[in-house]
Structures are given as structure tokens and as C-alpha cells.
Design an enzyme around this catalytic site. Structure first.
Site, PDB file in Angstrom:
ATOM      1  N   TYR A 159       0.842  -1.202   0.000  1.00  0.00           N
ATOM      2  CA  TYR A 159       0.000   0.000   0.000  1.00  0.00           C
ATOM      3  C   TYR A 159       0.873   1.247   0.000  1.00  0.00           C
ATOM      4  CZ  TYR A 159       0.943   0.582   5.045  1.00  0.00           C
ATOM      5  OH  TYR A 159       1.547   0.766   6.262  1.00  0.00           O
ATOM      6  N   CYS A 160       0.300   2.354  -0.481  1.00  0.00           N
ATOM      7  CA  CYS A 160       0.967   3.652  -0.475  1.00  0.00           C
ATOM      8  C   CYS A 160      -0.117   4.729  -0.386  1.00  0.00           C
ATOM      9  CB  CYS A 160       1.846   3.842  -1.712  1.00  0.00           C
ATOM     10  SG  CYS A 160       0.961   3.740  -3.282  1.00  0.00           S
ATOM     11  N   THR A 161       0.211   5.969  -0.646  1.00  0.00           N
ATOM     12  CA  THR A 161      -0.725   7.077  -0.450  1.00  0.00           C
ATOM     13  C   THR A 161      -1.928   7.000  -1.380  1.00  0.00           C
ATOM     14  OG1 THR A 161       1.142   8.466   0.179  1.00  0.00           O
ATOM     15  CG2 THR A 161      -0.932   9.578  -0.322  1.00  0.00           C
ATOM     16  N   ILE A 211      -4.212   4.650   0.452  1.00  0.00           N
ATOM     17  CA  ILE A 211      -4.767   4.957   1.767  1.00  0.00           C
ATOM     18  C   ILE A 211      -5.924   5.934   1.658  1.00  0.00           C
ATOM     19  CG2 ILE A 211      -4.206   5.897   4.056  1.00  0.00           C
ATOM     20  CD1 ILE A 211      -1.257   5.150   3.447  1.00  0.00           C
TER      21      ILE A 211
END
Length: 610
Positions: free
Chosen positions: A220-222, A251
Site C-alpha cells: 500500500y501507499c498514499t 490509503i
């Protein structure tokens, strides 16, 4: 009961309020762009007409966009892009927020202007300037926010389907982002690479591949774009690395689906004026670097004195301390002089001595126990002796704070010269010989060479086959690996050095080393770089992605540097992180000026590292 007039007035007021509301729009799309110039013009016209500000990055493989403006204008922009077949299926992430109130934060995040750039990569993945990114078509499978949540809640079903050893949660973001928010569940192992910048992630994956092999990896990342490239890189490792999944929409989409935060604890760091976005859960995950009190606000833009990475420093400590050393630099033995513990009635916790800070007092003067050592890299077809002579005035004026060390580049060049053209009414001053040279002459060297030309010719001089080209540096793209290995040897035998100064092609070499800074840890350590009349060669970095304190010195348009134009040097400058770069533009062409005010600006930059 409201009258028709009152109802109509209320409706008009609501409409006006909506039109004046501010928002931020994030989206990316990996797709083949048939005509980059046409798409550039579309963005330029559309965004300017709607008064949208922010960053637009275009490449042959897609777009990456973060822009802000009035909600109504952003919605019109979305409608325009949706009408383009290339953007079919794009996830447009639109969020309502306040208008930028902190000009410093807005400027650093690129939200005070519109920047549209054509780049090689949408996100810079991998530090080596000559490396190729993985195939995006091999990216991990997308999981919606609900699917991702379900897997974290009960990973058994996914494990049964894919038969891996266990479930691994991998954060693809930078250290300063993970310090204020991250996914956490006691039933799933979480890996935080603790990297300074995204381009360091491939090296971390290479060094920790055994932790991923055979397991089911959830990334996962932004907003999702960093996971596209990173998941493709993990999967490219072959057997045992097939089961890679990624949170679609990042996110941001997860917090929209789970306003209470769900499995995400803390705040989501964002690269715009909002700085971070939280859930309804107000628990603070971060802590002050110095006193360890709960703190998660990066609005002050406090940075490490060495690498310029963002660090968390609470308001109280900001008043007492003005230099900081991040966790990564501290772990690598970096420090500055240490003050007494910070204690008062409101803060019972003291600063751990190993953190390393400098008080805004006379203690700093006592810390300047030695000069800075600066390794100097000459330009194309020059040598250490000649470059030392050219910088004699600079060395004299910096003698109290810096020692300049000169070395020859590793690629020896053939002896060629260009006969003087009697028809010209002026003599072109270049790095090449323009008249019959003397019988004996010092050897000339280069950091990068043209693959079509011989690096070392016969003994004696010969006439060049064709006129010297001012743009020849654009063809000098080979020899980097040999030069890098040579610099490692120089560091080992002659180091350590605090920084590197590069002129022209030497600046191109120094800039490439900065891009590899994390990968070269332990072999080539540098606290800063000075790039004079610099340019980039096959670097492929995104604007602001190189994290190294930098001083850029080059001639402006009035200076008329006919070898390296001012715009070429500005393009190199833009690759370095905005918050840690300093620029000196002068009117003297292809030289390093040592008169006032330029020498004072150079000294001011160097004083930061004493």
C-alpha cells in the site's frame, strides 16, 4: 414555511458556496500516450483556464497529477479528461479541503503555481541513472478498500487460494510518511523499509527478498501509483514472488471507505498543502524526534541537517533547537554538537544524547573544529592540475572553511584540436583546443564519453574531423560505471569528503552520484554537492526527487554560457528537492565567479555544514 423567494435564495447561496469551495484532485493513469505534445497543450490550456495549480507529470507511459483549485473547476477538469479515451477507467480522487493558508508549505508542495513537465518516469523508481523500470503490465493485482480490509481482517481465504507461507503487509512509502500513520493488525506481519526516498525501495527489496519470497504480499501507499511500479518489481523476481497484491486507490480511498480509520492508525501523509489527512480517530501515532512527546505535524517543514529529510519536531523543541539529525543519519553515525537536556515544567522528557542536535547558542562556534573537505570534479577534456589553477581564487577565499581536493577523471582522451577559422570575427572559448597546440601538453580526461569516439588516441595531436559542437555533452553518455568505481576508490584512499564540487561534465557526474546516495551508503558519503554550469545525462529523475543539500551555480541569460545554457542548468537544479537547494545565477558565462556577492552566498551555504 419558507417562501419561494427564500427557497430560491437559499439554493443560490448553496450553489455559490459549492462554487467557492476548494479541493485537491489526485489521479494517475498508466497508458500509452500517442502524442505527448498534444496532451501537454491540453493540460496547459485546461488548467490555466480553470485557474488550477499544482503538478502535472506526463510521460510516454501515462500521467501523474496532483492539482488544486475551486471544486467546480476541478469537476470541469475531470469531465474534460473523462472525455479523452486515454483516461477510461481512471480513478479521480477528489477531496474537499481548505485553501492553502501557509504560503511556505504551499510553495514547497508546488501549490503556488502550475507545473506541467514531460518526464521519463511518472515516479522515479531506482537510483541508478541508467537503470530501466520494471514492466507496469506485471504489477500486482488490485484490491478494493473493502477487499483489502477483508484480507487484513481474515487473510485465511487468500492464503488458501494462493498457498503461500504467510501474509506480509509491505509499506511502499518513505520513513517520514510511515512515522505519522500506517496499517496495523496484530495478526499480520508488517514490513516498513524505512527508506529516505522512493528510489531507495528497489535496493531494499533486493536486500530483503527472502522475507517476501513464497509469501502473500499486500502493498500500500498514499494513492496507489508507487505500488504499481514496486509490485511489478517484486513480481519480476520470478518464482516465489507471484502473489503480490496492492491497495487500489491507496490509503486515501481506504479512509473514505472507513472514516474511523479501520486498520489504518494515525494520519495519511500527502504531498500537497494539506500535509496530512486523518480519520475520525484522533489518536496520534507520531512523536517528536527530540523529546519523544506525541506529535504528528509536519507543517513546520523541519528537516535533517544532513540529508534534508522531513523530521517531526514539536513547537517547544523548535524554539530551543535549530538543527536536527534524522533517524537514518543518526544510525549511520551522523551527529552535530550536543546541547544540555531540554527540560521545563511542561516537558519532563529530556533529549536523548545520541540524537545529536545543536543549540542556537555560542556552542556552535566550538563545534567548528576542522575545515570541510570538498572533492572537485573537473569538466570534459580538462584535468586536475588545470582545474586547480582555475579555482585558485575560490580556494583562497574559502581557505578558512574548506579544503579543495582535485583528481583526474578516469577516461583519458585523445589529443585533437580545431584549427582557428580566419573568417570568424571572434574566437570561441571552449574546453577544446582552437589553435595549433604546443608540442607537449598535459593529458586531458573525462567522466563521461561519446560511445562513437575513441577515448584515447595516438601519441601527438591531430586535427578534429569536424567542428566542435557546443552540444557535444548530450552525446557523452557512456563510462559512468567506470567513473563511479573510480570515485569509490578515491573515497577509500583519499576520503572522507564532506561534499563534492563538480563543474560542467563534473557536475553531471556529481549529480548522478547524488541520485545514488542511498545505494552508495558506506562507499561514497556526502553531506552536500555544489554543481557549477551543470547538466543531467540520462538521469530520468522526477522534479524534486533527489534528496541531497545542493548549491547550483550557473550563468543566467545575460551571462551567455554558449556551452551549457541557463535552462539546461535549471533543469538539473529542478531534480533536487526544493527545500534543500540553493541557486546562484551570475552574468559571467561558463565560469565559477568568486567576486561579491557570489562568494558570500557560497560561504553562507557551506557554513551550514560546519
Amino acid at each position: 414555511m419558507a417562501t419561494n423567494a427564500e427557497a430560491q435564495a437559499t439554493a443560490m447561496a448553496d450553489k455559490k458556496s459549492t462554487n467557492e469551495e476548494y479541493g485537491v484532485l489526485l489521479y494517475y493513469k498508466y497508458t500509452v500516450i500517442p502524442d505527448l505534445d498534444e496532451l501537454f497543450n491540453l493540460y496547459n490550456t485546461n488548467c490555466n483556464s480553470l485557474s488550477l495549480l499544482g503538478r502535472v507529470r506526463l510521460s510516454p507511459n501515462g500521467v501523474n497529477v496532483t492539482i488544486g483549485g475551486k471544486l467546480a473547476s476541478l469537476e470541469k477538469h475531470i469531465a474534460t479528461m473523462k472525455s479523452n479515451p486515454s483516461f477510461e477507467g481512471t480513478d479521480f480522487k477528489l477531496a474537499t479541503c481548505r485553501q492553502p493558508s501557509n504560503d511556505r508549505v504551499a510553495e514547497e508542495c508546488g501549490f503556488t503555481s502550475l507545473s506541467i513537465r514531460i518526464v521519463k518516469e511518472l515516479v522515479t523508481f531506482g537510483s541508478h541513472p541508467l537503470s530501466n523500470p520494471p514492466e507496469i503490465s506485471n504489477a500486482g493485482q488490485h484490491l478494493s478498500a473493502a477487499e483489502f480490509h477483508s484480507v487484513l481482517q481474515n487473510g485465511g481465504q487468500l492464503l488458501e487460494e494462493n498457498n503461500p507461507k504467510k501474509l506480509i503487509l509491505l509499506d511502499a512509502r518513505n520513513l517520514y510518511e510511515t512515522r505519522i500513520g500506517k496499517f496495523h493488525t496484530s495478526t499480520v506481519e508488517t514490513l516498513d523499509p524505512e527508506i529516505r526516498q522512493y528510489s531507495d525501495l528497489p535496493s531494499w527489496i533486493d536486500n530483503n527478498s527472502e522475507k517476501l519470497k513464497g509469501n502473500c504480499v499486500l502493498m500500500y501507499c498514499t494513492g496507489g501509483i508507487r505500488c504499481e511500479m514496486a509490485s511489478a518489481y517484486v513480481r519480476s523476481k520470478g518464482s516465489g514472488f507471484e502473489n503480490v497484491f496492492q491497495l487500489y486507490g491507496g490509503i486515501q480511498r481506504y479512509l473514505e471507505q472507513y472514516p474511523d480509520g479501520g486498520f489504518f492508525k494515525g494520519k495519511n501523509f500527502v504531498f500537497d498543502h494539506r500535509v496530512s489527512v486523518g480519520s475520525s480517530n484522533t489518536d496520534v501515532l507520531g512523536s517528536c524526534l527530540l523529546c519523544r512527546s506525541a506529535y504528528d505535524d509536519y507543517s513546520s517543514r523541519s528537516r535533517c541537517s544532513y540529508c534534508r529529510m522531513l523530521v517531526l519536531v514539536c513547537e517547544f523543541c523548535q524554539e530551543k533547537v535549530y538543527e536536527y539529525v534524522c533517524e537514518i543519519c543518526r544510525d549511520n553515525g551522523k551527529c552535530v554538537s550536543v546541547p544540555p537536556s531540554i527540560e521545563n515544567k511542561s516537558h519532563e522528557t529530556s533529549i536523548p544524547l545520541e540524537v545529536g542536535v545543536t543549540m542556537n547558542t555560542d556552542q556552535r562556534n566550538g563545534a567548528m573544529s576542522r575545515k570541510l573537505r570538498i572533492l572537485c570534479l573537473h569538466g570534459f577534456r580538462q584535468n586536475a592540475s588545470g582545474f586547480k589553477g582555475r579555482l585558485a581564487s575560490l580556494a583562497k577565499k574559502l581557505k578558512n572553511i574548506a579544503e579543495l581536493v582535485f583528481v583526474n577523471a578516469p577516461h583519458e582522451l585523445s589529443f585533437i584540436y580545431q584549427p582557428r577559422d580566419q573568417n570568424l570575427n571572434h574566437i570561441s572559448v571552449t574546453a577544446e583546443q582552437t589553435s595549433q597546440p604546443p608540442k607537449s601538453c598535459s593529458k586531458k580526461f573525462a567522466w563521461l564519453v561519446d560511445p562513437n569516439n575513441s577515448r584515447k588516441g595516438d601519441v601527438g595531436w591531430k586535427v578534429a574531423d569536424c567542428p566542435f559542437d557546443y552540444l557535444q555533452y548530450q552525446q557523452q553518455t557512456q563510462g559512468f560505471d567506470e567513473s563511479l568505481e573510480y570515485l569509490k576508490k578515491v573515497y577509500s584512499q583519499e576520503g572522507p569528503f564532506d561534499g563534492i564540487l563538480g563543474f560542467s561534465q563534473g557536475a553531471a557526474m556529481a549529480a548522478s552520484v547524488c541520485g545514488l546516495r542511498q545505494k552508495l551508503k558506506g562507499e561514497i558519503e556526502l553531506r552536500f554537492v555544489i554543481l557549477c554550469s551543470g547538466f543531467s545525462v540520462n538521469m530520468g529523475y522526477e522534479r524534486g526527487s533527489i534528496n541531497c543539500p545542493s548549491l547550483h551555480v550557473f550563468g543566467n541569460e545575460k551571462g551567455d554560457d554558449r556551452q551549457i545554457t541557463s535552462q539546461t542548468s535549471r533543469d538539473l537544479e529542478s531534480l533536487f528537492e526544493e527545500g534543500s537547494r540553493v541557486t546562484i545565477e551570475h552574468e559571467y558565462g561558463h565560469i565559477i565567479p568568486t567576486g561579491s556577492p557570489y562568494i558570500n552566498q557560497m560561504k553562507s551555504f557551506l557554513q551550514r555544514f560546519l
